[in-house]
Design a protein around this motif. Structure first.
Motif, PDB file in Angstrom:
ATOM      1  N   HIS A  21      40.547 -18.443   0.708  1.00 41.07           N
ATOM      2  CA  HIS A  21      40.924 -19.855   0.848  1.00 41.07           C
ATOM      3  C   HIS A  21      39.681 -20.727   0.675  1.00 41.07           C
ATOM      4  O   HIS A  21      38.544 -20.227   0.721  1.00 41.07           O
ATOM      5  CB  HIS A  21      41.597 -20.131   2.195  1.00 41.07           C
ATOM      6  CG  HIS A  21      40.831 -19.629   3.393  1.00 41.07           C
ATOM      7  ND1 HIS A  21      41.304 -19.702   4.670  1.00 41.07           N
ATOM      8  CD2 HIS A  21      39.600 -19.035   3.488  1.00 41.07           C
ATOM      9  CE1 HIS A  21      40.412 -19.185   5.513  1.00 41.07           C
ATOM     10  NE2 HIS A  21      39.378 -18.780   4.824  1.00 41.07           N
ATOM     11  N   SER A  61      38.712 -22.832   2.751  1.00 43.60           N
ATOM     12  CA  SER A  61      38.196 -23.201   4.084  1.00 43.60           C
ATOM     13  C   SER A  61      36.756 -22.753   4.279  1.00 43.60           C
ATOM     14  O   SER A  61      36.070 -23.250   5.177  1.00 43.60           O
ATOM     15  CB  SER A  61      39.085 -22.590   5.176  1.00 43.60           C
ATOM     16  OG  SER A  61      40.436 -22.947   4.984  1.00 43.60           O
ATOM     17  N   ARG A 103      43.884 -13.788  -3.738  1.00 43.82           N
ATOM     18  CA  ARG A 103      44.514 -12.865  -2.783  1.00 43.82           C
ATOM     19  C   ARG A 103      45.183 -11.721  -3.534  1.00 43.82           C
ATOM     20  O   ARG A 103      45.791 -11.939  -4.584  1.00 43.82           O
ATOM     21  CB  ARG A 103      45.568 -13.598  -1.935  1.00 43.82           C
ATOM     22  CG  ARG A 103      44.909 -14.399  -0.836  1.00 43.82           C
ATOM     23  CD  ARG A 103      45.896 -15.112   0.024  1.00 43.82           C
ATOM     24  NE  ARG A 103      45.231 -16.291   0.605  1.00 43.82           N
ATOM     25  CZ  ARG A 103      45.830 -17.197   1.335  1.00 43.82           C
ATOM     26  NH1 ARG A 103      47.119 -17.091   1.595  1.00 43.82           N
ATOM     27  NH2 ARG A 103      45.161 -18.222   1.814  1.00 43.82           N
ATOM     28  N   GLN A 162      43.279 -24.387  -4.308  1.00 44.79           N
ATOM     29  CA  GLN A 162      43.518 -25.072  -3.041  1.00 44.79           C
ATOM     30  C   GLN A 162      42.601 -26.269  -2.964  1.00 44.79           C
ATOM     31  O   GLN A 162      41.605 -26.360  -3.682  1.00 44.79           O
ATOM     32  CB  GLN A 162      43.188 -24.161  -1.856  1.00 44.79           C
ATOM     33  CG  GLN A 162      44.160 -23.043  -1.624  1.00 44.79           C
ATOM     34  CD  GLN A 162      43.847 -22.308  -0.317  1.00 44.79           C
ATOM     35  OE1 GLN A 162      42.707 -22.300   0.139  1.00 44.79           O
ATOM     36  NE2 GLN A 162      44.871 -21.707   0.275  1.00 44.79           N
ATOM     37  N   GLU A 194      40.676 -28.226   0.261  1.00 49.11           N
ATOM     38  CA  GLU A 194      40.411 -28.259   1.691  1.00 49.11           C
ATOM     39  C   GLU A 194      39.849 -29.632   2.006  1.00 49.11           C
ATOM     40  O   GLU A 194      39.111 -30.201   1.202  1.00 49.11           O
ATOM     41  CB  GLU A 194      39.343 -27.191   2.002  1.00 49.11           C
ATOM     42  CG  GLU A 194      39.027 -26.999   3.451  1.00 49.11           C
ATOM     43  CD  GLU A 194      40.019 -26.065   4.126  1.00 49.11           C
ATOM     44  OE1 GLU A 194      40.859 -25.461   3.414  1.00 49.11           O
ATOM     45  OE2 GLU A 194      39.954 -25.955   5.361  1.00 49.11           O
TER      46      GLU A 194
HETATM   47  N1  DAH Z   1      43.209 -21.967   4.810  1.00 44.54           N
HETATM   48  C1  DAH Z   1      44.632 -22.020   5.037  1.00 44.54           C
HETATM   49  C2  DAH Z   1      45.346 -21.171   3.992  1.00 44.54           C
HETATM   50  O1  DAH Z   1      44.758 -20.781   3.051  1.00 44.54           O
HETATM   51  C3  DAH Z   1      45.134 -23.427   4.911  1.00 44.54           C
HETATM   52  C4  DAH Z   1      44.687 -24.294   6.052  1.00 44.54           C
HETATM   53  C5  DAH Z   1      45.457 -24.395   7.176  1.00 44.54           C
HETATM   54  C6  DAH Z   1      43.499 -24.996   5.975  1.00 44.54           C
HETATM   55  C7  DAH Z   1      45.097 -25.197   8.257  1.00 44.54           C
HETATM   56  C8  DAH Z   1      43.085 -25.807   7.040  1.00 44.54           C
HETATM   57  C9  DAH Z   1      43.918 -25.907   8.187  1.00 44.54           C
HETATM   58  O2  DAH Z   1      41.954 -26.493   7.027  1.00 44.54           O
HETATM   59  O3  DAH Z   1      43.532 -26.694   9.205  1.00 44.54           O
HETATM   60  O4  DAH Z   1      46.505 -20.891   4.161  1.00 44.54           O
END
Ligand code: DAH
Length: 343
Positions: A173, A175, A199, A213, A215
């Motif tokens: 992700h 993140s 993934r 994605q 973020e």
């Molecule tokens: N990283 C999560 C995913 O890949 C998505 C996500 C959820 C990011 C909640 C965030 C969060 O910053 O607060 O599914």
């Protein structure tokens, strides 16, 4: 003058008249047969020669031969001229037809996913966020541990993560950018991070092994859950239209507390319930929450002083919805018939 010498000069006149009215190389060929052929008119003069008085024969014979040379020379010139004309005419036929519709040169354009990302990033820049890019190849720490994933969290499972050997993996992700940013900058932080994630999943019309994605996160003093709600509402209405309705559901992600999932009223059926929203009337668009104090701590940010929210969303599903694309694989097949549909 003997009758034969009359015939000779007459033949010249006839030939020249006919030659002048010849307008194609085909006609010219016929003329050659008629006058200069084996059974042609010149030849019949030669036959006539036998009937001429003996003493005149050499002279008349020379006249006929001279005439023959002369006709051949005129004939050759005419052939050249006609050929030239014919070529020019053929060219003229091929010349530009200004009434034909023009051919459009092929114009390159950005990929539909790039367009979608650009639209999202533009909105967020307008809301005060700045863009940070993180690495696609990262260590376990940035992808998991720094985000408070317990060592036995199922997301670390070999099923989902592409491990590259050693401590390295393909980020699952975007993140991971949170962890890098907290390490590199002092709050306040207001960052968006678009990029690829990976993934190990079965490839189908709905999922792929790599996808995009974005973020986003905001860390400052006194950042509250209400700020998160307000920001998501504003962002989603700028992205999907003023009238979009949002819904926040409690959810769990290790790096936020509390965590939520954000849904919007199905843009396809306006909430009536359809195949796209699986009859629920709602579409899940992002995960979000208040950044977990442990994540702030790991990033050397004091959770007693600072708080923050974060959210993450997938790009493909949103692009599919907005652009009417039914198979996620189309985005990566590089088929111009598909790609050129998004001007
Ligand atoms: N990283 C999560 C995913 O890949 C998505 C996500 C959820 C990011 C909640 C965030 C969060 O910053 O607060 O599914």
């Amino acid at each position: 003058m003997s009758p034969l010498s009359d015939q000779i000069s007459q033949l010249r006149t006839f030939f020249m008249n006919e030659l002048r009215s010849t307008s194609s190389s085909k006609e010219l060929e016929d003329l050659k047969v008629k006058y200069l052929g084996r059974k042609g008119l010149i030849q019949s003069l030669m036959v006539e020669l036998k009937n001429a008085p003996v003493d005149q024969r050499p002279h008349l014979g020379k006249l006929i031969n001279d005439l023959k040379e002369e006709l051949i020379s005129h004939w050759d010139h005419t052939l050249l001229r006609l050929k030239e004309e014919e070529t020019l005419n053929a060219f003229a036929k091929e010349r530009i037809d200004a009434t034909l519709p023009g051919r459009r040169p092929f114009l390159g354009r950005s990929h539909p996913l790039a367009q979608m990302l650009e639209k999202i990033v533009d909105i967020l820049i307008g809301m005060g966020f700045s863009v940070q890019l993180g690495p696609d190849v990262d260590s376990d720490y940035y992808n998991f541990e720094g985000l408070n994933f317990a060592p036995d969290h199922p997301a670390r499972d070999m099923q989902d993560t592409f491990y590259l050997g050693g401590d390295l993996l393909l980020r699952t992700h975007t993140s991971n950018v949170q962890v890098h940013a907290m390490e590199n900058f002092e709050p306040p932080l207001r960052i968006v991070a678009p990029g690829r994630a990976f993934r190990n999943e079965d490839i189908s019309s709905r999922s792929h092994v790599f996808f995009h994605q974005i973020e986003g996160f905001y860390i400052d003093k006194d950042v509250s859950f209400a700020d998160l709600f307000a920001t998501m509402d504003e962002f989603l209405s700028k992205l999907l239209g003023e009238k979009v309705q949002t819904r926040f559901r409690p959810s769990y992600f290790p790096f936020v507390e509390p965590g939520v999932e954000v849904d919007v009223r199905c843009t396809a059926c306006k909430g009536e319930g359809c195949r796209i929203c699986k009859r629920t009337g709602w579409l899940e668009v992002l995960g979000a929450g208040m950044i977990h104090p442990k994540v702030l701590q790991k990033g050397k940010i004091d959770p007693e002083v600072y708080s923050g929210y974060a959210w993450g969303m997938g790009i493909e599903r949103l692009a599919m919805l907005q652009m009417g694309v039914s198979d996620i694989r189309s985005f990566t097949q590089n088929d111009l018939r598909f790609l050129s549909q998004f001007p």
